[in-house]
Design a protein around this motif. Structure first.
Motif, short mmCIF file in Angstrom:
data_model
loop_
_atom_site.label_atom_id
_atom_site.label_comp_id
_atom_site.label_asym_id
_atom_site.label_seq_id
_atom_site.Cartn_x
_atom_site.Cartn_y
_atom_site.Cartn_z
N SER B 34 0.81 -1.58 0.05
CA SER B 34 -0.06 0.16 -0.30
C SER B 34 0.97 1.08 -0.01
N CYS B 37 2.17 2.06 -3.94
CA CYS B 37 1.23 2.15 -4.89
C CYS B 37 0.49 3.82 -4.12
N GLU B 38 0.89 4.27 -2.82
CA GLU B 38 0.97 5.92 -2.38
C GLU B 38 2.25 6.84 -3.40
#
Lengths: 219, 219
Positions: B34, B37-38
């Motif tokens: 995650s 992804c950011e």
């Protein structure tokens, strides 16, 4: 200042004589004093042709150390111990000793760093000197060939290592008087091995990439 | 080309994403997908604001390796072994693996080179990889902070080491696509330790001389 050079008939000795003997007394030492005399005479001649004064003379290695304020050890690492053994150690006491020595080897077509057990030539040489001597590394990474090309500027960074703060400052000031050399404080003697290892690296970069007289700039 | 970055949320991952994702697919890996992804979304956004296309996505470290042609290991040396242990080694097979890893320490106010018994991070990492993987060192000496400053050129020499001639050529070409980086062939993996040790040296030079983001140029 009086600068004595052990192994003064090599590129560094010739180069320092050509580039500093109008400001400082350069005392070239050699195993054969007559050879050092010849180089000193050539230097005075070369600078004379350019209307520059030159304070430069050739003597034995021991005399070069005896008469100097600052001593430069300009011999290959394997010759340092026998050369120093032939010099009365009292002449080295309290003096600033500059080591441009890079222990290295070559195999399979590439150069590699080949330090003694101490981790660097500088740390090994420190052990060979009287305790009162202040060893500082400088001039390690300058292409040998460039030293004597008086019409070419030496435009490089010189990483200077040493444990004595005042001695390091003195050496940095001296370095910055040579052509366009730019001295930087690279830390204590403990990290001198990194600077020494840069020389086999630049030799590899030169030979692998068709470059000549490669030098180092930190910026 | 698909470039996967282990530890892709660090400066090198962010920097390569910002500077190469308009030409190559950049796959940022992270322990926490995650987070990767950011960073990938930020990159696409930043480049979008400049009307640049960006092919960049965030995944797990293992997926980054699996999907890549070339893998960059961008984690601290002590995290390399545990990180690689968590990745199916078949995904590393036959791939070019770039190591920008510099093992170093700090004590008494200075940085020092702290290599493993093999002599360099590169030689130690080579042992952790499948035999068919081709390890090449690159990007070792670029100031971390500079990577992500998209308006600043990276105008440095990148010394590239490796034993596989074709892999080294591929990496040198890739390096030269980043900003103004200039790749040079610095020799076999055996001398990678010299290049790795340059990073503690430039950190010492920066801190001792009031300089910022010091880099290396060979010329």
């Amino acid at each position: 200042m009086k600068i004595g050079i052990i192994g003064g008939t090599g590129d560094i000795g010739k180069g320092l004589a050509l580039r500093l003997s109008n400001k400082h007394e350069i005392i070239l030492g050699s195993r054969e004093a007559s050879k050092a005399c010849e180089v000193a005479e050539e230097t005075v001649c070369t600078l004379g042709e350019r209307n520059c004064a030159s304070l430069c003379r050739g003597v034995s290695n021991e005399e070069a150390v005896r008469d100097a304020d600052i001593v430069v050890i300009s011999v290959m690492f394997q010759h340092v111990a026998p050369t120093l053994a032939g010099i009365n150690s009292k002449y080295l006491e309290n003096k600033i000793i500059i080591s441009p020595v890079n222990p290295m080897g070559r195999k399979d077509g590439y150069f590699f760093f080949n330090p003694p057990a101490e981790g660097s030539a500088a740390l090994a040489i420190e052990k060979m000197l009287p305790q009162s001597a202040k060893i500082v590394t400088a001039f390690n990474n300058i292409a040998a060939h460039k030293w004597t090309l008086l019409d070419e500027e030496l435009d490089y960074t010189v990483a200077v290592c040493g444990n004595d703060v005042e001695a390091k400052k003195t050496v940095m000031k001296l370095v910055s008087e040579v052509s366009k050399l730019h001295a930087v404080d690279a830390g204590p003697l403990a990290v001198a091995g990194i600077v020494e290892s840069l020389t086999p690296l630049v030799l590899n970069i030169a030979q692998n990439n068709g470059m000549k007289d490669v030098g180092v700039h930190f910026s």
